[in-house]
Design a protein around this motif. Sequence first.
Motif, mmCIF file in Angstrom:
data_model
loop_
_atom_site.group_PDB
_atom_site.id
_atom_site.type_symbol
_atom_site.label_atom_id
_atom_site.label_comp_id
_atom_site.label_asym_id
_atom_site.label_seq_id
_atom_site.Cartn_x
_atom_site.Cartn_y
_atom_site.Cartn_z
ATOM 1 N N LYS A 86 0.826 -1.172 -0.004
ATOM 2 C CA LYS A 86 -0.059 -0.065 0.053
ATOM 3 C C LYS A 86 0.895 1.358 0.006
ATOM 4 O O LYS A 86 0.145 2.372 -0.432
ATOM 5 C CB LYS A 86 -1.121 0.065 1.210
ATOM 6 N N GLU A 87 2.002 1.240 0.498
ATOM 7 C CA GLU A 87 3.011 2.267 0.492
ATOM 8 C C GLU A 87 3.052 2.839 -0.864
ATOM 9 O O GLU A 87 3.576 4.206 -1.066
ATOM 10 C CB GLU A 87 4.478 1.905 1.063
ATOM 11 N N VAL A 89 0.996 3.513 -3.025
ATOM 12 C CA VAL A 89 -0.026 4.472 -3.697
ATOM 13 C C VAL A 89 -0.298 5.680 -2.442
ATOM 14 O O VAL A 89 -1.446 5.967 -2.652
ATOM 15 C CB VAL A 89 -1.176 3.584 -3.899
ATOM 16 N N LYS A 90 0.788 6.032 -1.917
ATOM 17 C CA LYS A 90 0.743 7.146 -1.149
ATOM 18 C C LYS A 90 0.296 8.466 -2.164
ATOM 19 O O LYS A 90 -0.609 9.247 -1.533
ATOM 20 C CB LYS A 90 1.737 7.373 -0.138
ATOM 21 N N ASN A 91 0.872 8.506 -2.901
ATOM 22 C CA ASN A 91 0.932 9.516 -3.906
ATOM 23 C C ASN A 91 -0.436 9.569 -4.808
ATOM 24 O O ASN A 91 -0.828 8.303 -5.438
ATOM 25 C CB ASN A 91 1.879 9.903 -5.040
ATOM 26 N N PRO A 92 -1.382 10.410 -4.643
ATOM 27 C CA PRO A 92 -2.855 10.267 -5.389
ATOM 28 C C PRO A 92 -2.703 9.989 -6.890
ATOM 29 O O PRO A 92 -3.457 8.995 -7.532
ATOM 30 C CB PRO A 92 -3.703 11.577 -5.020
ATOM 31 N N GLY A 95 -1.302 6.399 -7.282
ATOM 32 C CA GLY A 95 -2.266 5.625 -6.712
ATOM 33 C C GLY A 95 -3.151 5.240 -7.713
ATOM 34 O O GLY A 95 -3.389 3.987 -8.209
ATOM 35 N N TRP A 96 -3.697 6.267 -8.479
ATOM 36 C CA TRP A 96 -4.488 6.135 -9.762
ATOM 37 C C TRP A 96 -4.095 5.437 -10.774
ATOM 38 O O TRP A 96 -4.598 4.461 -11.448
ATOM 39 C CB TRP A 96 -5.056 7.475 -10.113
ATOM 40 N N ASN A 99 -3.477 1.579 -9.481
ATOM 41 C CA ASN A 99 -5.024 0.843 -9.333
ATOM 42 C C ASN A 99 -5.841 0.871 -10.215
ATOM 43 O O ASN A 99 -6.354 -0.371 -10.530
ATOM 44 C CB ASN A 99 -5.552 1.430 -7.916
ATOM 45 N N THR A 106 -3.592 -3.429 -3.940
ATOM 46 C CA THR A 106 -3.073 -2.840 -2.758
ATOM 47 C C THR A 106 -3.145 -3.857 -1.553
ATOM 48 O O THR A 106 -4.089 -4.136 -1.161
ATOM 49 C CB THR A 106 -3.123 -1.496 -2.424
#
Length: 221
Positions: A86-87, A89-92, A95-96, A99, A106
């Motif tokens: 999951k680390e 996808v911290k930046n939006p 992450g987009w 994902n 994640t």
Amino acid sequence: MSTQEKKAPKEKKPVSPEKERTFIYTLARFVAAIGNHTLFPVRYHNRENFDLQGPYIAMSNHNSAMDPLILAYPCKKYEIRFVGKKELVKNPFIGWLLNKGLHMITVDRHNSDMAAMRLCAKTLRDGYVLGIFPEGTRHHDDLMQEVETGAAVLALRAKVPIVPVYIESKPKLFRINHVYIGKPMDITDLAAQGFNTDVVEALCSRIRDTFLAMREESRKK
């Protein structure tokens, strides 16, 4: 037909797992193709082992952040849906990208992430290929020294084959990196024993032994 009548909208046919590709995933494979043939050359062995019908788990050791690209390129039939921490996808935007654009799942490595496990199980039920790095990190002392039990649990519950992929080393500029795609691991004998801690540990040991054997075989070539 009256002018007031409207035609019912056509139902969209679901895209089969074999044909579904996002634009970003296709672009990523294109970038991988360029890199694999130029700056960071990769030589694949036994690519035909990726030709089996899904669902299955593509399982690899983890050397670098480029490993997903290394795995995605030889798998022409399916878009591999990777499991990642999951680390990432911290930046939006990142992450987009991961994902939505790459269908990455994640997972919280430090807690029992049942939501991620359910999503992985659904991915396999729907006929897709799941990409897993069971070592959990790129910083490890030896090959498959620790195999995360979550990967074994998923395989046993879904009763799907595991395709082991041994990546010889980290990508190095202008140096060939050998990648060995093993024969699918048949785990029906373990799945038939039921689901318990001993069976999960037995599969983890089998995964470890398989990768160690692949490494030894690669050193003979």
